[in-house]
Design a protein around this motif. Sequence first.
Motif, PDB file in Angstrom:
ATOM      1  N   PHE A  51     -14.040   5.886 -14.646  1.00  0.00           N
ATOM      2  CA  PHE A  51     -13.843   4.500 -14.234  1.00  0.00           C
ATOM      3  C   PHE A  51     -13.636   4.394 -12.726  1.00  0.00           C
ATOM      4  N   PHE A  52     -12.820   5.280 -12.175  1.00  0.00           N
ATOM      5  CA  PHE A  52     -12.524   5.205 -10.748  1.00  0.00           C
ATOM      6  C   PHE A  52     -13.572   5.933  -9.905  1.00  0.00           C
ATOM      7  N   ALA A  53     -14.199   6.958 -10.469  1.00  0.00           N
ATOM      8  CA  ALA A  53     -15.169   7.764  -9.716  1.00  0.00           C
ATOM      9  C   ALA A  53     -16.600   7.281  -9.892  1.00  0.00           C
ATOM     10  N   LEU A  54     -16.777   6.092 -10.437  1.00  0.00           N
ATOM     11  CA  LEU A  54     -18.127   5.616 -10.760  1.00  0.00           C
ATOM     12  C   LEU A  54     -19.047   5.606  -9.541  1.00  0.00           C
ATOM     13  N   ALA A  88      -7.893  -1.339  -6.211  1.00  0.00           N
ATOM     14  CA  ALA A  88      -7.470  -0.494  -5.092  1.00  0.00           C
ATOM     15  C   ALA A  88      -7.711   0.980  -5.392  1.00  0.00           C
ATOM     16  N   THR A  89      -7.409   1.410  -6.607  1.00  0.00           N
ATOM     17  CA  THR A  89      -7.610   2.817  -6.961  1.00  0.00           C
ATOM     18  C   THR A  89      -9.093   3.160  -6.984  1.00  0.00           C
ATOM     19  N   HIS A  90      -9.909   2.260  -7.508  1.00  0.00           N
ATOM     20  CA  HIS A  90     -11.357   2.497  -7.550  1.00  0.00           C
ATOM     21  C   HIS A  90     -11.928   2.605  -6.137  1.00  0.00           C
ATOM     22  N   GLU A 103      -5.145  10.619 -11.493  1.00  0.00           N
ATOM     23  CA  GLU A 103      -3.869  11.305 -11.333  1.00  0.00           C
ATOM     24  C   GLU A 103      -2.979  10.606 -10.308  1.00  0.00           C
ATOM     25  N   VAL A 104      -3.590   9.798  -9.450  1.00  0.00           N
ATOM     26  CA  VAL A 104      -2.870   9.088  -8.400  1.00  0.00           C
ATOM     27  C   VAL A 104      -3.168   7.601  -8.533  1.00  0.00           C
ATOM     28  N   VAL A 105      -2.124   6.793  -8.473  1.00  0.00           N
ATOM     29  CA  VAL A 105      -2.259   5.339  -8.540  1.00  0.00           C
ATOM     30  C   VAL A 105      -2.185   4.787  -7.123  1.00  0.00           C
ATOM     31  N   VAL A 106      -3.207   4.024  -6.747  1.00  0.00           N
ATOM     32  CA  VAL A 106      -3.294   3.466  -5.399  1.00  0.00           C
ATOM     33  C   VAL A 106      -3.221   1.944  -5.479  1.00  0.00           C
ATOM     34  N   GLU A 111      -3.171 -10.124   1.104  1.00  0.00           N
ATOM     35  CA  GLU A 111      -2.699 -11.502   1.294  1.00  0.00           C
ATOM     36  C   GLU A 111      -1.170 -11.587   1.307  1.00  0.00           C
ATOM     37  N   GLY A 112      -0.534 -10.572   1.866  1.00  0.00           N
ATOM     38  CA  GLY A 112       0.917 -10.569   1.951  1.00  0.00           C
ATOM     39  C   GLY A 112       1.627 -10.182   0.668  1.00  0.00           C
ATOM     40  N   LEU A 113       0.851  -9.796  -0.345  1.00  0.00           N
ATOM     41  CA  LEU A 113       1.411  -9.392  -1.634  1.00  0.00           C
ATOM     42  C   LEU A 113       0.992  -7.966  -1.954  1.00  0.00           C
ATOM     43  N   VAL A 114       1.829  -7.274  -2.716  1.00  0.00           N
ATOM     44  CA  VAL A 114       1.509  -5.900  -3.126  1.00  0.00           C
ATOM     45  C   VAL A 114       1.691  -5.788  -4.635  1.00  0.00           C
ATOM     46  N   PRO A 115       0.597  -5.756  -5.395  1.00  0.00           N
ATOM     47  CA  PRO A 115       0.733  -5.577  -6.846  1.00  0.00           C
ATOM     48  C   PRO A 115       1.136  -4.146  -7.190  1.00  0.00           C
ATOM     49  N   TRP A 116       1.987  -4.003  -8.198  1.00  0.00           N
ATOM     50  CA  TRP A 116       2.348  -2.703  -8.756  1.00  0.00           C
ATOM     51  C   TRP A 116       2.931  -1.740  -7.714  1.00  0.00           C
ATOM     52  N   LEU A 117       3.707  -2.255  -6.802  1.00  0.00           N
ATOM     53  CA  LEU A 117       4.239  -1.406  -5.740  1.00  0.00           C
ATOM     54  C   LEU A 117       5.125  -0.290  -6.282  1.00  0.00           C
ATOM     55  N   ASP A 118       6.006  -0.609  -7.226  1.00  0.00           N
ATOM     56  CA  ASP A 118       6.950   0.397  -7.729  1.00  0.00           C
ATOM     57  C   ASP A 118       6.268   1.487  -8.548  1.00  0.00           C
ATOM     58  N   GLU A 119       5.050   1.217  -9.025  1.00  0.00           N
ATOM     59  CA  GLU A 119       4.352   2.191  -9.859  1.00  0.00           C
ATOM     60  C   GLU A 119       3.362   3.037  -9.066  1.00  0.00           C
ATOM     61  N   ALA A 120       3.107   2.675  -7.805  1.00  0.00           N
ATOM     62  CA  ALA A 120       2.051   3.317  -7.030  1.00  0.00           C
ATOM     63  C   ALA A 120       2.521   4.618  -6.388  1.00  0.00           C
TER      64      ALA A 120
END
Length: 335
Positions: A51-54, A88-90, A103-106, A111-120
């Motif tokens: 999915f990410f390496a497509l 972002a990860t893709h 193996e790594v979440v990016v 727009e001044g927001l960061v989704p999933w910051l605590d999980e990245a």
Amino acid sequence: MDFRLTEDQRALRKGVRELLARLFDREALRAAVDAPSLDRGLWRELGAAGFFALRVPEEEGGVGLGLPEAVLLFEEAGRVLLPGPLVATHVAAGVVPGAAEGEVVVTAVDEGLVPWLDEADVVLGDVTGAVPMRSVDPLTPLHKVPGLVGAGDGGGTRPQGRRPVVPTRPAPAGRMPTTGLVDTADALPATGGAGVLPVADELVAVLLTAAEQVGSAGAATEMAVSYAGAREQFGQVIGGFQAVKHLCAGMLVRAELARVAVRAAAVTGDPVEIAGAKLLADEAATGNARDCLQVYGGMGFTWEADVHLHLKRAWVRARLRLPAARAEEVVAEQL
């Protein structure tokens, strides 16, 4: 130019839909709503499936396909409301080690927001001082970066210059540490300026977000039509009423118009067409979710129905990756 899907592309879409049906069914969706933490096992499964390496070249260990194929993947991800910083990860898969394999979440400041910051594990952009904010979407935890302009903010300027890559772990009280910033010159290609992903990758991120919106718009249409064909009122199914027919027809038109625009932009790669596609996709996702809610009636407002999840996710995506006001300016400049 022929924008119709090839046989291989149709097979890819079918395979992805079957994969997601196995990995992320409605039970998994509801579990993610109740406990919105990123499922690392699911993330690795997505990585193993390519999915990410497509779009990573085959000689670098990737699948070696292009943006039109990536759009198909993200349509399917949007259709099932797959959570996590997928875009972002893709986009970072060919740059950040471990991203392609899941193996790594990016994630990234957007727009001044960061989704999933605590999980990245890795964040693209300076998130110093980021604070959690209440997200309308239970599947997309957000942090806000003070000083950056986001959609709906009253003004100000976006900081210029370096935007570091920050390896992160969950920090106390939801705040990011001010140390440990890594110069992106060591982590990202020089193209596009120090600390900023290449412009081409930023455009890809916008288009893939639009593709997620298209998938959600299509799912909302399917949900509305299915419910209208089963729900009875006044002795007949509500799908037989003209007003409901008009709602469903309008949803189909919006979804298909946005789908065509997104797929065409994936072929041409034109920045203006990508901006226009994002506009149409945001309108389709939010408009279709609202109309689906209308078809469902009072049932749609309950927590048990999935309609509200599509509407909330559409609202969040519309604020990210070239929101309407800026996308309109991009298109208007070329008219």
